[in-house]
Design a protein around this motif. Structure first.
Motif, PDB file in Angstrom:
ATOM      1  N   UNK A   3     -17.380  34.851  23.365  1.00 42.52           N
ATOM      2  CA  UNK A   3     -16.571  34.164  22.345  1.00 42.52           C
ATOM      3  C   UNK A   3     -15.494  33.304  23.007  1.00 42.52           C
ATOM      4  N   UNK A   4     -14.901  33.884  24.073  1.00 39.98           N
ATOM      5  CA  UNK A   4     -13.854  33.131  24.789  1.00 39.98           C
ATOM      6  C   UNK A   4     -14.448  31.877  25.397  1.00 39.98           C
ATOM      7  N   UNK A   5     -15.653  32.056  25.994  1.00 45.82           N
ATOM      8  CA  UNK A   5     -16.311  30.886  26.604  1.00 45.82           C
ATOM      9  C   UNK A   5     -16.626  29.826  25.549  1.00 45.82           C
ATOM     10  N   UNK A   6     -17.090  30.293  24.363  1.00 46.67           N
ATOM     11  CA  UNK A   6     -17.401  29.328  23.288  1.00 46.67           C
ATOM     12  C   UNK A   6     -16.149  28.605  22.817  1.00 46.67           C
ATOM     13  N   UNK A   7     -15.048  29.392  22.717  1.00 45.24           N
ATOM     14  CA  UNK A   7     -13.791  28.770  22.310  1.00 45.24           C
ATOM     15  C   UNK A   7     -13.321  27.740  23.324  1.00 45.24           C
ATOM     16  N   UNK A   8     -13.499  28.098  24.637  1.00 42.21           N
ATOM     17  CA  UNK A   8     -13.103  27.142  25.677  1.00 42.21           C
ATOM     18  C   UNK A   8     -13.948  25.868  25.601  1.00 42.21           C
ATOM     19  N   UNK A   9     -15.243  26.064  25.346  1.00 38.60           N
ATOM     20  CA  UNK A   9     -16.117  24.879  25.219  1.00 38.60           C
ATOM     21  C   UNK A   9     -15.719  24.026  24.012  1.00 38.60           C
ATOM     22  N   UNK A  10     -15.441  24.712  22.903  1.00 36.96           N
ATOM     23  CA  UNK A  10     -15.001  23.972  21.706  1.00 36.96           C
ATOM     24  C   UNK A  10     -13.699  23.224  21.973  1.00 36.96           C
ATOM     25  N   UNK A  11     -12.806  23.925  22.681  1.00 35.66           N
ATOM     26  CA  UNK A  11     -11.529  23.302  23.019  1.00 35.66           C
ATOM     27  C   UNK A  11     -11.725  22.046  23.870  1.00 35.66           C
ATOM     28  N   UNK A  12     -12.635  22.160  24.849  1.00 35.43           N
ATOM     29  CA  UNK A  12     -12.925  20.997  25.701  1.00 35.43           C
ATOM     30  C   UNK A  12     -13.535  19.853  24.898  1.00 35.43           C
ATOM     31  N   UNK A  13     -14.449  20.230  23.988  1.00 31.80           N
ATOM     32  CA  UNK A  13     -15.065  19.195  23.151  1.00 31.80           C
ATOM     33  C   UNK A  13     -14.018  18.489  22.285  1.00 31.80           C
ATOM     34  N   UNK A  14     -13.103  19.298  21.732  1.00 28.23           N
ATOM     35  CA  UNK A  14     -12.046  18.702  20.917  1.00 28.23           C
ATOM     36  C   UNK A  14     -11.166  17.776  21.742  1.00 28.23           C
ATOM     37  N   UNK A  15     -10.863  18.188  22.961  1.00 28.71           N
ATOM     38  CA  UNK A  15     -10.073  17.324  23.834  1.00 28.71           C
ATOM     39  C   UNK A  15     -10.776  15.997  24.090  1.00 28.71           C
ATOM     40  N   UNK A  32     -11.059   9.278  20.259  1.00 28.81           N
ATOM     41  CA  UNK A  32     -10.384   8.744  19.069  1.00 28.81           C
ATOM     42  C   UNK A  32      -9.153   7.933  19.443  1.00 28.81           C
ATOM     43  N   UNK A  33      -8.426   8.416  20.462  1.00 32.23           N
ATOM     44  CA  UNK A  33      -7.253   7.655  20.880  1.00 32.23           C
ATOM     45  C   UNK A  33      -7.634   6.289  21.432  1.00 32.23           C
ATOM     46  N   UNK A  34      -8.725   6.313  22.229  1.00 31.05           N
ATOM     47  CA  UNK A  34      -9.184   5.029  22.783  1.00 31.05           C
ATOM     48  C   UNK A  34      -9.670   4.097  21.683  1.00 31.05           C
ATOM     49  N   UNK A  35     -10.461   4.683  20.727  1.00 30.24           N
ATOM     50  CA  UNK A  35     -10.966   3.861  19.615  1.00 30.24           C
ATOM     51  C   UNK A  35      -9.828   3.362  18.740  1.00 30.24           C
ATOM     52  N   UNK A  36      -8.837   4.254  18.484  1.00 28.37           N
ATOM     53  CA  UNK A  36      -7.704   3.850  17.662  1.00 28.37           C
ATOM     54  C   UNK A  36      -6.930   2.703  18.295  1.00 28.37           C
ATOM     55  N   UNK A  37      -6.799   2.796  19.620  1.00 20.32           N
ATOM     56  CA  UNK A  37      -6.099   1.702  20.310  1.00 20.32           C
ATOM     57  C   UNK A  37      -6.854   0.395  20.157  1.00 20.32           C
ATOM     58  N   UNK A  38      -8.221   0.486  20.266  1.00 20.74           N
ATOM     59  CA  UNK A  38      -9.042  -0.728  20.111  1.00 20.74           C
ATOM     60  C   UNK A  38      -8.966  -1.262  18.691  1.00 20.74           C
ATOM     61  N   UNK A  39      -9.109  -0.333  17.676  1.00 25.84           N
ATOM     62  CA  UNK A  39      -9.054  -0.752  16.271  1.00 25.84           C
ATOM     63  C   UNK A  39      -7.699  -1.355  15.928  1.00 25.84           C
ATOM     64  N   UNK A  40      -6.642  -0.703  16.412  1.00 24.76           N
ATOM     65  CA  UNK A  40      -5.310  -1.226  16.126  1.00 24.76           C
ATOM     66  C   UNK A  40      -5.138  -2.621  16.700  1.00 24.76           C
ATOM     67  N   UNK A  41      -5.706  -2.804  17.884  1.00 21.11           N
ATOM     68  CA  UNK A  41      -5.612  -4.136  18.495  1.00 21.11           C
ATOM     69  C   UNK A  41      -6.372  -5.169  17.673  1.00 21.11           C
ATOM     70  N   UNK A  42      -7.591  -4.774  17.195  1.00 23.70           N
ATOM     71  CA  UNK A  42      -8.390  -5.693  16.370  1.00 23.70           C
ATOM     72  C   UNK A  42      -7.688  -5.999  15.053  1.00 23.70           C
ATOM     73  N   UNK A  43      -7.168  -4.935  14.408  1.00 25.59           N
ATOM     74  CA  UNK A  43      -6.465  -5.131  13.138  1.00 25.59           C
ATOM     75  C   UNK A  43      -5.230  -5.998  13.324  1.00 25.59           C
ATOM     76  N   UNK A  44      -4.543  -5.765  14.435  1.00 23.44           N
ATOM     77  CA  UNK A  44      -3.347  -6.560  14.714  1.00 23.44           C
ATOM     78  C   UNK A  44      -3.691  -8.039  14.867  1.00 23.44           C
TER      79      UNK A  44
END
Length: 367
Positions: free
Chosen positions: A83-95, A101-113
């Motif tokens: 379970x701990x290993x699965x949680x760590x994997x999920x945590x890594x996936x979320x990271x 998302x941060x990279x995409x948001x930066x790109x979208x914000x630039x396009x919208x701007x």
């Protein structure tokens, strides 16, 4: 957090186990003369008593029980590891997703701007254009005003009310052979627009039993009952081919109308002969071409009889008011006005409709 708790518990138990084994089950001396104390270990609840040289021994059962608890904790830890290993994997996936998302948001914000900047530039340009147009409006208004002034100075020289469609009222027209004069331009619900009114009886404020000269020159006022004048009607109907529209209402508020497409009146030399009526059209249950009976007749007043009635003057002895009488008439718009319904032929009437409530006659160039 659960993993930390298990680790500390295991460390504590293993340390306790070492101490116990090292003492080789030796006695624990209690040398104090004080009251009984609890042992500090949370793993059991026995009391130690100080009774001189008397002492208590920790037995094998306690050690075995502690070891069993330790074994169970190890088993639980092994169960939790996946379970701990699965949680760590999920945590890594979320990271990783957050990074994307941060990279995409930066790109979208630039396009919208960039899009917003472009829209702002376009709107700014439009606003500037509107501002330029607004600055030009005063000069444009002055130009139009000057043009209107020039037209006013030239008197526009309108010869009908067609130029005033949508703006009914009193206007000055210019007709060949006659001095400029005022007319009442009229737009009606049933009649249409662009009409010049030549006759009206609707208020009862004028007596239509007038002499020849008065019918020739006209009488009444445009804000009440009136007759435009035969001399003016002659020049208007000779300047352009005119359509005649006769509008009538009964005391039951029922309206009907008749029209003719070539209304034409002669000069005073012909005693204002009704030269032509043209083709007839009836509206709202009118089917009889009643006015046709008067075509080609000269105008008659109480002081000038041009009718064909052998007995006398239709304007005084049988009917009333000036008109193009033959042997009198089936239609008379200039008869006596009445505020109540009547049947007298001296009143306003059209064929079988005697004692009409209101009537007006309109003309305009045939379009």
């Amino acid at each position: 957090m659960k993993c930390k708790r298990y680790t500390l518990l295991i460390a504590f138990i293993w340390a306790l186990n070492g101490v116990l084994e090292a003492s080789a089950f030796s006695k624990i001396a209690v040398s104090s003369n004080t009251s009984p104390k609890r042992m500090k270990s949370p793993l059991h609840r026995r009391y130690l008593y100080n009774t001189g040289r008397q002492s208590w021994y920790i037995d094998d059962a306690l050690i075995n029980r502690l070891k069993e608890e330790l074994r169970m904790e190890e088993i639980n830890l092994q169960r939790e590891k996946p379970k701990i290993a699965a949680l760590e994997e999920t945590n890594n996936n979320l990271k990783n997703e957050i990074t994307k998302l941060r990279a995409q948001s930066a790109t979208d914000d630039s396009t919208k701007l960039e899009a917003c900047s472009e829209n702002l530039r376009i709107e700014t340009k439009k606003n500037q254009q509107l501002q330029d147009q607004l600055e030009k409006i005063p000069s444009e208004i002055m130009r139009v005003a000057e043009k209107i002034g020039d037209m006013a100075e030239q008197n526009v020289k309108a010869s009908s009310c067609l130029v005033y469609i949508g703006n009914p009222g009193i206007y000055r027209i210019h007709v060949p052979g006659h001095m400029p004069h005022n007319v009442l331009c009229f737009d009606g619900k049933h009649e249409g627009k662009g009409w010049l009114m030549i006759q009206r009886q609707a208020f009862g404020n004028e007596d239509f039993q007038r002499d020849w000269n008065t019918y020739r020159d006209g009488f009444g006022s445009f804000d009440g009952d009136f007759f435009l004048g035969l001399h003016k009607i002659h020049h208007i109907t000779h300047a352009h081919r005119q359509k005649l529209f006769i509008y009538m209402e009964t005391f039951e508020d029922k309206w009907f109308a008749a029209s003719y497409d070539n209304f034409r009146v002669g000069s005073e030399d012909s005693e204002f002969r009704l030269e032509s009526l043209g083709a007839f059209s009836g509206f709202n249950e009118i089917h009889n071409d009643t006015f046709r009976y008067n075509e080609h007749m000269k105008f008659t007043t109480h002081d000038r009889d041009n009718g064909l009635w052998e007995v006398g003057n239709c304007a005084t002895e049988h009917q009333s008011g000036g008109f193009w009488y033959k042997r009198c008439s089936y239609f008379n718009p200039n008869g006596k006005f009445s505020k109540t319904k009547g049947t007298s032929k001296q009143g306003i009437h059209w064929d079988e409709w005697d004692g009409l409530k209101t009537i007006h006659m309109l003309i305009r160039p045939l379009i």
